[in-house]
Design a protein around this motif. Structure first.
Motif, short mmCIF file in Angstrom:
data_model
loop_
_atom_site.label_atom_id
_atom_site.label_comp_id
_atom_site.label_asym_id
_atom_site.label_seq_id
_atom_site.Cartn_x
_atom_site.Cartn_y
_atom_site.Cartn_z
N PRO A 91 57.19 54.87 67.59
CA PRO A 91 58.22 54.85 66.55
C PRO A 91 59.17 53.68 66.74
O PRO A 91 59.68 53.44 67.83
CB PRO A 91 58.93 56.20 66.74
CG PRO A 91 57.92 57.07 67.41
CD PRO A 91 57.12 56.16 68.29
N GLY A 92 59.36 52.94 65.66
CA GLY A 92 60.21 51.75 65.73
C GLY A 92 59.42 50.46 65.72
O GLY A 92 60.01 49.38 65.55
N ASP A 93 58.07 50.52 65.91
CA ASP A 93 57.27 49.29 65.84
C ASP A 93 57.36 48.69 64.43
O ASP A 93 57.33 49.41 63.43
CB ASP A 93 55.81 49.58 66.17
CG ASP A 93 55.61 49.88 67.66
OD1 ASP A 93 56.57 49.66 68.43
OD2 ASP A 93 54.52 50.36 68.03
N ILE A 94 57.47 47.39 64.38
CA ILE A 94 57.71 46.70 63.12
C ILE A 94 56.43 45.98 62.68
O ILE A 94 55.76 45.32 63.50
CB ILE A 94 58.88 45.71 63.25
CG1 ILE A 94 60.16 46.47 63.61
CG2 ILE A 94 59.08 44.94 61.95
CD1 ILE A 94 61.34 45.57 63.83
N PHE A 95 56.09 46.11 61.38
CA PHE A 95 54.91 45.47 60.81
C PHE A 95 55.32 44.72 59.54
O PHE A 95 56.22 45.15 58.80
CB PHE A 95 53.84 46.52 60.45
CG PHE A 95 53.17 47.14 61.63
CD1 PHE A 95 51.94 46.70 62.07
CD2 PHE A 95 53.78 48.20 62.32
CE1 PHE A 95 51.32 47.26 63.16
CE2 PHE A 95 53.17 48.77 63.41
CZ PHE A 95 51.93 48.31 63.83
N ASP A 96 54.63 43.61 59.30
CA ASP A 96 54.77 42.85 58.06
C ASP A 96 53.60 43.19 57.15
O ASP A 96 52.44 42.90 57.49
CB ASP A 96 54.82 41.35 58.34
CG ASP A 96 56.23 40.84 58.53
OD1 ASP A 96 57.16 41.57 58.16
OD2 ASP A 96 56.41 39.74 59.08
N PHE A 97 53.90 43.79 55.99
CA PHE A 97 52.89 44.12 54.98
C PHE A 97 53.10 43.23 53.76
O PHE A 97 54.14 42.56 53.64
CB PHE A 97 52.99 45.60 54.59
CG PHE A 97 52.61 46.55 55.69
CD1 PHE A 97 51.31 46.64 56.13
CD2 PHE A 97 53.58 47.36 56.29
CE1 PHE A 97 50.95 47.52 57.14
CE2 PHE A 97 53.24 48.23 57.30
CZ PHE A 97 51.92 48.32 57.74
N PRO A 98 52.13 43.21 52.83
CA PRO A 98 52.33 42.41 51.61
C PRO A 98 53.58 42.79 50.83
O PRO A 98 54.16 41.95 50.13
CB PRO A 98 51.05 42.68 50.80
CG PRO A 98 50.02 43.03 51.83
CD PRO A 98 50.76 43.76 52.90
N LEU A 103 44.93 50.75 57.91
CA LEU A 103 45.77 49.88 58.72
C LEU A 103 44.94 48.93 59.56
O LEU A 103 45.25 47.73 59.68
CB LEU A 103 46.69 50.72 59.60
CG LEU A 103 47.62 49.94 60.53
CD1 LEU A 103 48.54 49.03 59.73
CD2 LEU A 103 48.43 50.89 61.41
N VAL A 104 43.84 49.43 60.11
CA VAL A 104 42.96 48.57 60.93
C VAL A 104 42.33 47.48 60.07
O VAL A 104 42.23 46.32 60.47
CB VAL A 104 41.89 49.43 61.62
CG1 VAL A 104 40.86 48.55 62.30
CG2 VAL A 104 42.54 50.35 62.65
N ASP A 105 41.91 47.86 58.83
CA ASP A 105 41.32 46.86 57.93
C ASP A 105 42.33 45.78 57.56
O ASP A 105 42.01 44.59 57.50
CB ASP A 105 40.79 47.53 56.67
CG ASP A 105 39.60 48.44 56.97
OD1 ASP A 105 38.98 48.25 58.03
OD2 ASP A 105 39.31 49.32 56.13
N MET A 106 43.58 46.19 57.31
CA MET A 106 44.61 45.22 56.93
C MET A 106 44.94 44.30 58.10
O MET A 106 45.14 43.09 57.92
CB MET A 106 45.86 45.93 56.45
CG MET A 106 45.67 46.71 55.15
SD MET A 106 47.17 47.58 54.62
CE MET A 106 48.23 46.20 54.20
N LEU A 107 44.96 44.84 59.31
CA LEU A 107 45.22 43.99 60.48
C LEU A 107 44.07 43.02 60.71
O LEU A 107 44.28 41.85 61.05
CB LEU A 107 45.44 44.87 61.72
CG LEU A 107 46.73 45.68 61.76
CD1 LEU A 107 46.72 46.65 62.94
CD2 LEU A 107 47.95 44.76 61.86
N ALA A 128 42.03 41.82 58.38
CA ALA A 128 41.97 40.83 57.30
C ALA A 128 43.18 39.92 57.27
O ALA A 128 43.24 39.00 56.46
CB ALA A 128 41.83 41.54 55.95
N GLY A 129 44.16 40.16 58.12
CA GLY A 129 45.36 39.34 58.14
C GLY A 129 46.37 39.73 57.08
O GLY A 129 47.36 39.01 56.89
N GLU A 130 46.14 40.86 56.38
CA GLU A 130 47.10 41.30 55.38
C GLU A 130 48.31 41.96 56.01
O GLU A 130 49.35 42.09 55.36
CB GLU A 130 46.42 42.27 54.41
CG GLU A 130 45.26 41.65 53.64
CD GLU A 130 44.57 42.66 52.74
OE1 GLU A 130 45.04 43.82 52.70
OE2 GLU A 130 43.59 42.30 52.08
N ALA A 131 48.18 42.42 57.24
CA ALA A 131 49.29 43.04 57.97
C ALA A 131 49.42 42.36 59.33
O ALA A 131 48.44 41.85 59.89
CB ALA A 131 49.08 44.54 58.13
#
Length: 785
Positions: A8-15, A47-51, A53-56
């Motif tokens: 909890p608290g981990d930060i992600f960049d999404f589209p 989430l794994v697919d987005m990571l 593909a570079g989307e996240a």
């Protein structure tokens, strides 16, 4: 439970922005939350697919020694060529010692302990390349601030020296610098000097001493340059200029098969053309229209004209695209080589002009087998195929000809180049030179397709279509008008169009549908009927009359009765090049100019011979002024002389050699009723374009047809509207009458008072009490008194 190491608290960049991991539900849904409160549910697989593909992207956050968070993703990786730079060696050396310290159990963070730890690797071979000197203080800062054990990427060890913006001036000065930068980007004319003067005025008004702000313009110039981006460029100049400067170039047009996609583009030729080779009267720079096949880069047809780019240019060029080039062997025998690129294009790309978007044109070309599309507005890069060919022609041909325009007006004035005075190329000679240039262009290597255009055309062309009825394009060239047809033909634009047999047939077919009130009451009076015609503004030799009294409907051509005036008598005009130029009919514009000229000069203008004399005298006048007056003052003369020039594809007879193969466009398809002997006479099947049978005058009907109830309501509304308008007009007329009556009464009263003042007052009559009472003028005008 998820197998990912999420806390909890981990930060992600999404589209959709930056989110923070919140929690995982029992159904294995991962929930992320944004600072605004928006939530984002994701499954582990997604989430794994987005990571992957570079989307996240996960943001690595570490805590400094003082507890403040630090993001290592903002530092970035090493740039190409920096792998062995001093900064890279320093970062790798610190990373090596920090990782060794993480793996060791005994070392402490004290100064002496770290010094002994560094000395223990004095003879380690791994430090031969990692030779940056490390002291205990630098190592301590790296251990504490650069990541955490087990997660120490190289980018966290990079130095930030010179990579952060430093504030060297006071708050007032920094704000003034920002205002000066904004001042520079707010208007196009403002320069660095203007922005620096504005900044100095701010400092003077604020009372800042000279030693506290930058006195040189270089500081402000660097700050302005650091703010160059698309938004600021659009503010200072225009969004279009910002797009052309910063946005990436789109992929060029692509086609696989010949005639799949044809681009038609226009340009003004960089060469002055003369009227004839004897007096060398300069006409100016004509317009070139070219049709290019995208798949093979071959030229399918072109048109050189002094008319601006228009529907006439497009359809005339399309006729040449559909026509084979066998005429070259007779018209231009000196040209070695063949030009085999021709056929009916499947898709035609033209400019986004209003005359190319009429529904009639779209339907007609679609029926002929060609789909028309339009390029975006003000985007020449969209048709880069045509622009590139124009550049090739300019470099190889037009700029090298006498009368060429190789540069702008300023440059040509400096080098004393006068294209108008040097022009010696006639329109016929220019056609021959362009033919030769196109043949040579087809046989040269083209970098755009990495091959030779002529060879690609031969290799990829499997079959080609042709326009079954080439005359249908002639019908498309015209404008529409409603005129009256009588036994004398049609009177249009002060000219008579008549042929005895065709006029008789038209009257016989159309009179049955004509209104009876338009007919003569006499049994022998001429039959009359209103017909729809199409007329080509560039050709006054004939008009096309729409005959809808037969099945199927078709166009009938009525010729101009004044053949000598329209086509010029043989030998009346010196030909520029008898081999390649033919007489061209007069245009409606030119005919109107001749009529006005005859009226102004008093020349008789009734018979065919008189009209020809007037035309010849106007031509002589244009020839005199074309070479004397400036070009801007001789536009009409240039246009008239240019329209009298011939065209290589308008011969009197056939231009194909006797043994030339019959083209598909020369074949007429016909059907015959079956007979016993098999020799039934064939009946031609008329090839008509469906778009010509439209009855809404080239306007598409919008929406569904109105019902009877809606029609009655509309008629009632229009009737009420007309009655209201009539009442309003009547009330306005009444008010105007009242106003005029008041003005007349006031004038009469003023006159009476003036006369009474000049004369002595008369004695009162004994019966004055019986005089007329005063009348209220408004009540009198309203009818109340």
């Amino acid at each position: 439970m998820t197998t990912l190491n999420l806390k909890p608290g981990d930060i992600f960049d999404f589209p959709d922005g930056r989110f923070r991991f919140l929690e995982e539900w029992e159904d294995e849904t991962l929930w992320f939350i944004k600072n605004t409160g928006a939530r984002l549910p994701l499954s582990e697989t997604r989430l794994v697919d987005m990571l992957g593909a570079g989307e996240a992207k996960k943001i690595d956050i570490f805590k400094r020694s003082d507890g403040r968070p630090k993001s290592v993703n903002d530092l970035g990786e090493l740039a190409p060529g920096e792998e062995f730079s001093p900064e890279a060696i320093r970062a790798r050396t610190l990373q090596f010692f920090v990782r060794q310290w993480d793996d060791a159990k005994g070392p402490t963070l004290g100064r002496r302990g770290l010094k002994d730890f560094i000395g223990g690797f004095k003879h380690d071979d791994r430090l031969k390349l990692l030779n940056h000197p490390v002291n205990p203080t630098a190592l301590y800062n790296a251990i504490v601030n650069c990541g955490e054990p087990g997660n120490r990427p190289l980018r966290v060890f990079r130095s930030l020296r010179g990579k952060t913006e430093r504030k060297r001036f006071g708050k007032v000065v920094e704000e003034a610098l920002d205002q000066a930068v904004d001042f520079y980007w707010s208007l196009r004319p403002r320069t660095y000097t203007d922005a620096h003067a504005y900044f100095r005025d701010l400092m003077t008004n604020a009372g800042v001493p000279p030693e506290d702000f930058p006195r040189r313009m270089e500081t402000l110039r660097r700050r302005i340059n650091r703010t160059i981006n698309q938004n600021n460029w659009a503010r200072k100049y225009s969004p279009r200029e910002a797009t052309l400067k910063f946005e990436g170039v789109k992929d060029s047009l692509y086609a696989r098969e010949p005639l799949e996609l044809v681009v038609m583009d226009h340009t003004v030729i960089d060469t002055f053309v003369v009227f004839d080779n004897e007096f060398l009267l300069p006409l100016g720079r004509p317009t070139l229209t070219v049709a290019i096949d995208v798949a093979t880069r071959t030229i399918l047809g072109y048109l050189v004209s002094f008319e601006p780019a228009s529907l006439h240019s497009v359809l005339t060029t399309l006729k040449r695209v559909n026509r084979n080039k066998n005429y070259m062997s007779k018209l231009f025998p000196d040209i070695k080589g063949i030009w085999d690129a021709w056929g009916l294009p499947k898709t035609l790309l033209v400019d986004s002009a209003w005359e190319f978007k009429s529904p009639s044109l779209q339907d007609a070309l679609r029926d002929l087998g060609t789909e028309i599309i339009w390029s975006p507005v003000r985007t020449p890069q969209y048709k880069v195929v045509g622009e590139r060919f124009f550049k090739t022609l300019n470099d190889r041909l037009f700029h090298k000809l006498p009368g060429g325009v190789p540069a702008g007006p300023t440059e040509m004035r400096l080098i004393d180049v006068k294209p108008r005075e040097d022009a010696v190329i006639s329109l016929g000679s220019l056609d021959e030179i362009i033919h030769e240039a196109i043949v040579g262009y087809h046989d040269e290597f083209h970098t755009g397709i990495d091959d030779i255009p002529a060879e690609v055309w031969k290799r990829r062309l499997k079959s080609r279509d042709v326009i079954s009825d080439i005359n249908a394009l002639d019908h498309l060239l015209g404008r529409m008008a409603r005129v009256r047809l009588t036994r004398r033909g049609i009177r249009f634009k002060h000219m008579d169009f008549h042929d005895q047999q065709k006029t008789s047939k038209l009257l016989d077919d159309l009179s049955r549908n004509a209104k009876r009130r338009d007919q003569s009451s006499s049994p022998v009076g001429s039959a009359r009927c209103w017909v729809t015609i199409k007329w080509d503004p560039i050709d006054a030799s004939c008009i096309q009359v729409w005959n809808d009294g037969v099945k199927p409907p078709r166009f009938v051509t009525l010729p101009n009765r004044d053949r000598q005036f329209v086509m010029m008598p043989p030998g009346a005009h010196r030909q520029r090049d008898a081999k390649s130029e033919f007489t061209r009919p007069i245009s409606f514009w030119n005919a109107e100019k001749v009529r006005i000229f005859a009226k102004e000069t008093g020349i008789p203008f009734k018979t065919d011979q008189q009209k020809w004399i007037a035309r010849n005298k106007l031509r002589q006048k244009w020839e005199r002024i074309a070479g004397i007056l400036p070009m801007r003052d001789t536009k009409e003369a240039v246009r008239g002389l240019a329209q009298s020039q011939g065209m290589f594809d308008r011969p009197v007879g056939s231009t194909a050699p006797d043994d030339a193969p019959i083209a598909a466009s020369d074949v007429l398809f016909a059907t015959a009723e079956p007979t016993v002997n098999g020799y039934g006479e064939a009946t031609l099947v008329p090839q008509q374009v469906a778009a010509f049978e439209r009855e809404e005058d080239e306007r598409r009907a919008k929406g569904k047809s109105p019902s009877e109830k809606q029609k009655k309501k509309r008629a009632r509304t229009m009737r009420d509207k007309k009655e209201a308008e009539a009442e309003a007009r009547a009330a306005a007329a009444t008010e105007n009458a009242k106003e005029r009556a008041r003005e007349a009464a006031s004038q009469k009263e003023a006159t009476r008072a003036r006369k009474a003042k000049d004369k002595p007052a008369p004695k009162k009559a004994a019966d004055s009490k019986k005089g007329d009472p005063d009348i209220d003028l408004d009540k009198f005008l309203d009818g109340e008194e």
